[in-house]
Design an enzyme around this catalytic site. Structure first.
Site, mmCIF file in Angstrom:
data_model
loop_
_atom_site.group_PDB
_atom_site.id
_atom_site.type_symbol
_atom_site.label_atom_id
_atom_site.label_comp_id
_atom_site.label_asym_id
_atom_site.label_seq_id
_atom_site.Cartn_x
_atom_site.Cartn_y
_atom_site.Cartn_z
ATOM 1 N N CYS A 267 -1.933 42.425 18.448
ATOM 2 C CA CYS A 267 -3.147 43.398 18.385
ATOM 3 C C CYS A 267 -2.539 44.549 17.326
ATOM 4 O O CYS A 267 -1.430 44.538 17.206
ATOM 5 C CB CYS A 267 -3.151 43.966 19.934
ATOM 6 N N ARG B 158 -3.450 41.089 11.169
ATOM 7 C CA ARG B 158 -2.753 40.864 12.433
ATOM 8 C C ARG B 158 -3.465 39.859 13.148
ATOM 9 O O ARG B 158 -3.007 39.178 14.331
ATOM 10 C CB ARG B 158 -2.333 42.060 13.366
ATOM 11 N N TRP C 223 -6.371 40.761 20.312
ATOM 12 C CA TRP C 223 -5.898 39.217 20.191
ATOM 13 C C TRP C 223 -6.230 38.715 21.693
ATOM 14 O O TRP C 223 -5.163 39.088 22.302
ATOM 15 C CB TRP C 223 -4.755 39.078 19.274
ATOM 16 N N ASN D 264 -0.434 46.602 22.792
ATOM 17 C CA ASN D 264 -0.044 45.344 22.132
ATOM 18 C C ASN D 264 0.931 44.638 23.119
ATOM 19 O O ASN D 264 2.155 45.683 23.230
ATOM 20 C CB ASN D 264 0.152 45.845 20.826
ATOM 21 N N GLY D 265 0.831 43.819 23.833
ATOM 22 C CA GLY D 265 1.862 43.113 24.586
ATOM 23 C C GLY D 265 1.165 42.435 25.713
ATOM 24 O O GLY D 265 -0.119 42.165 25.659
ATOM 25 N N GLU E 51 4.738 21.894 6.448
ATOM 26 C CA GLU E 51 4.203 23.108 5.784
ATOM 27 C C GLU E 51 2.886 23.065 5.054
ATOM 28 O O GLU E 51 2.203 23.745 5.278
ATOM 29 C CB GLU E 51 5.181 23.921 4.754
ATOM 30 N N LYS F 246 -0.523 24.819 6.522
ATOM 31 C CA LYS F 246 -1.228 25.467 5.750
ATOM 32 C C LYS F 246 -2.726 25.298 5.774
ATOM 33 O O LYS F 246 -3.805 25.782 5.878
ATOM 34 C CB LYS F 246 -0.935 25.905 4.304
ATOM 35 N N GLU G 293 -4.220 25.957 9.291
ATOM 36 C CA GLU G 293 -4.445 27.243 9.676
ATOM 37 C C GLU G 293 -5.672 27.906 9.061
ATOM 38 O O GLU G 293 -6.314 28.560 9.648
ATOM 39 C CB GLU G 293 -3.042 27.792 9.104
ATOM 40 N N HIS H 83 5.324 3.223 11.570
ATOM 41 C CA HIS H 83 5.672 3.470 13.022
ATOM 42 C C HIS H 83 4.581 4.193 13.786
ATOM 43 O O HIS H 83 5.039 4.922 14.854
ATOM 44 C CB HIS H 83 7.083 4.055 12.980
ATOM 45 N N LYS I 154 -0.830 37.720 12.821
ATOM 46 C CA LYS I 154 0.164 37.453 11.640
ATOM 47 C C LYS I 154 1.464 37.832 12.309
ATOM 48 O O LYS I 154 2.587 37.097 12.081
ATOM 49 C CB LYS I 154 -0.194 38.601 10.805
#
Length: 650
Positions: free
Chosen positions: A2, A27, A74, A100-101, A523, A527, A530, A546, A645
């Site tokens: 947040c 964020r 968030w 925030n938390g 990665e 990306k 995301e 496999h 973020k």
């Protein structure tokens, strides 16, 4: 996660709060709101969705308040609906709070407050905070109501009952000249202006207004008034604190002509790689004539001093960290975990030290057995990742008090040297990536890789596992990378923008790599998922047969990283297996490679470079591919849905 912004001063608060929230959009959030104190009342405006929805509501009001708090949420507790958006108020709407938390004991507090007559309007954990503060505020009819510390003491008593990680900002209609903030395990920064003061969960919100800032520490709260700022601990003792000066330029948080921050940050990578190398690679070191020692004494030592030794890498770490080193363990999450996998390869291959990479979120609840003489490295681009910080704290705690060989040796790798990580571990290696606004990490990932190259070379030099000539050869290759990255970006940018059109209907991607480039496959897949919301998976190329090969058909493109080296032929062979199943093959390959041209349907060529250095070049076209597919689909590339973020909660 947040975003928090607070203001008290001489200007209309609403405009400053909205501008600050816009600078914290990276964020990640799903709702937003602002509360001000105006004409003796709390004025609270909230909206679901993006900030433009909130701005539309605010444009219908006339609010000249000089005190206020703002928030982008968030969702953690409760759906992303307007009634769950911050700020939250108490029953009588005299106290407003943003957080925030997570308040871990909110259920018990909520039930107790309900029994005392408090009415709740949301599903959030945050709402218990204004009710709890209101419970401790004196009644207006009592003498204590006029006490100069009445509001501050009420907040202090309330935060001492909260369990969890939180940063909060509070205003009260009965105390229109005070903004109270508190921090416990979540970032919060104060900004100092001329007759005005600010608070924010990250510095971009403050940069346009002031460069004088103070990071609150855990267990601290502060009172901001038009006359100044006072900092206290949770016991109520006043603390002596001094602000520091930010060296950021506001231009760093602007797009500078790019369509998105993500694209801007991709193109900033040559510069940040160069900056990181300049910070840690000695310019005056050269390999000695013999393989025994390459150290060069300072030619102009100060009289009476022992001549200093020039080493190839200068990370500023004490020699004691490396003494009798037997193991390295790395704790990280997300993209930082992928960088750490490359780091593991480098440390093991160059320095010969057994290295283990752990998801910080898993390590917390299933830590590996204690090993002797172990270096523990925490990797987090923000320096605020809750799981990584908690894992490091646990490792520090469980080793403290044991024998010398089990004592904690902690190092942090981060892009934010002033972050919580820097206060938790004694040694920080900064990545010098500069401000990264896009939620999907690009330049912070690449600079983490550069730091791991430097760390592995430093270990190899100190342990003499590589001859100086080989160290010099690797350093020479690293110094070529910035110009090679520029070449890749200039050649691939337009091509990949056109190529993205061919994947409008694609729903799945497979990424393959081997050895040091397997983490780059992971990665690349991350990306893409995301920012484009396409299902994508990364696998070791040898594992295709496999299980994953069952997924392949003409609708599933396969991206293979095939760079010259020990596994080059193997990767080409694995790619042929995918081609035989009608999969469309995309190859990240060296330029002018005829064998690759015969194997792959699409070539994403990069300069020829030795395998050890190839990850930094190989990831470039994968970042561009993800970006252009997402942009082509009209998605919010900089703020993908559901992502944040800085992940400051578990």
């Amino acid at each position: 996660m947040c975003g928090i912004v607070g203001y008290i001063g001489t200007q209309p608060a609403t405009d400053i709060l909205m501008a600050g929230l816009e600078r914290l959009e990276y964020r990640g959030y799903d709702s937003a709101g602002i509360a001000t104190v105006w004409e003796g009342e709390i004025q609270c405006v909230r909206a679901k969705g993006k900030l433009y929805n909130l701005r539309e509501k605010l444009e219908r009001t006339d609010n000249q308040a000089r005190l206020g708090i703002g928030h982008t949420r968030w969702a953690t507790h409760g759906k992303p609906e307007e009634y769950n958006a911050h700020p939250h108020t108490d029953t009588h709407q005299r106290v407003a709070v943003v957080q925030n938390g997570i308040v871990e004991n909110y259920r018990e507090l909520r039930e107790d407050l309900k029994k005392r007559g408090h009415e709740f309007r949301s599903d959030t954990d945050t709402e218990v905070i204004p009710h709890l503060i209101a419970e401790f505020l004196p009644e207006p009819s009592t003498p204590d109501f006029q006490h100069p510390n009445a509001f501050l003491d009420a907040v202090r008593q309330a935060v001492n009952q909260l369990h969890g990680a939180f940063a909060i900002a509070i205003i009260c209609a009965d105390y229109p000249d005070e903004l109270i903030v508190a921090r416990q395990q979540a970032p919060l920064i104060l900004g100092f202006g001329q007759g005005e003061f600010f608070c924010a969960s990250d510095t971009p919100a403050l940069v346009p207004h002031t460069h004088a800032v103070l990071n609150l520490e855990n267990g601290e709260l502060a009172r901001l008034t038009p006359l100044g700022a006072e900092v206290y601990n949770f016991a109520g003792e006043r603390l002596r604190k001094f602000p520091r000066t930010l060296n950021w330029n506001p231009v760093q948080v602007e797009k500078q002509g790019f369509r998105h921050f993500m694209l801007k940050e991709i193109f900033e990578q040559p510069g940040v790689v160069r900056t990181c190398l300049e910070a840690y690679v000695s310019s005056d070191w050269s390999a000695g004539e013999n393989d025994g020692s390459s150290a060069i004494p300072d030619q102009n030592p100060v009289a009476g001093d022992t001549p200093s030794i020039t080493t190839p890498i200068q990370l500023g770490l004490p020699e004691s960290l490396y003494e009798n080193l037997e193991h390295v363990q790395i704790l990280a999450c997300g993209t930082s975990w992928h960088a750490s996998l490359v780091g593991k390869y480098l440390i093991e291959q160059l320095a010969g030290i057994p290295t283990m990479v752990q998801y910080a979120s898993e390590f917390r609840y299933a830590p590996s057995p204690l090993t002797r003489n172990t270096l523990t490295i925490g990797v987090t681009q923000s320096g605020e990742t809750a799981d990584t910080l908690a894992a490091l704290e646990m490792e520090k705690r469980r080793r403290t008090g044991l024998g010398q060989e089990y004592q904690p040796r902690l190092v942090g790798i981060t892009n934010r040297s002033e972050s919580s990580l820097a206060h938790l571990v004694p040694h920080i290696i900064e990545t010098f990536a500069g401000m990264e606004i896009g939620v999907a990490a690009t330049k912070t990932f690449v600079t983490q890789l550069v730091v791991f190259y430097c760390l592995a070379l430093d270990l190899a030099y100190q342990r003499q596992t590589l001859p100086p000539s080989r160290i010099a050869e690797i350093i020479a290759g690293l110094r070529q990378l910035p110009s090679q990255i520029e070449l890749v970006l200039s050649r691939q940018e337009h091509y990949l923008e056109e190529l993205a059109h061919e994947f409008d209907e694609t729903q799945d991607f497979i990424f393959l790599g081997r050895g040091i480039n397997f983490p780059i496959a992971l990665e690349g897949a991350l990306k893409l998922k995301e920012v484009s919301y396409i299902h994508a998976e990364g696998y070791p190329a040898g594992e295709m047969k496999h299980g994953p090969i069952a997924l392949l058909d003409a609708k599933v493109p396969v991206v293979a990283i095939a760079m010259p080296g020990t596994v080059y032929e193997k990767v080409l062979s694995n790619a042929q297996e995918a081609k035989a199943r009608d999969a469309r093959l995309i190859g990240v390959t060296p330029m002018h490679d005829p064998e690759a041209a015969q194997t792959f349907d699409i070539l994403l060529s990069v300069p020829v470079v030795e395998e050890l250095l190839s990850p930094i070049l190989a990831v470039m076209p994968l970042q561009l591919l993800a970006y252009h597919i997402a942009a082509r689909r009209g998605l919010d590339v900089d703020q993908p849905r559901n992502l944040a973020k800085s992940v400051t909660v578990e």
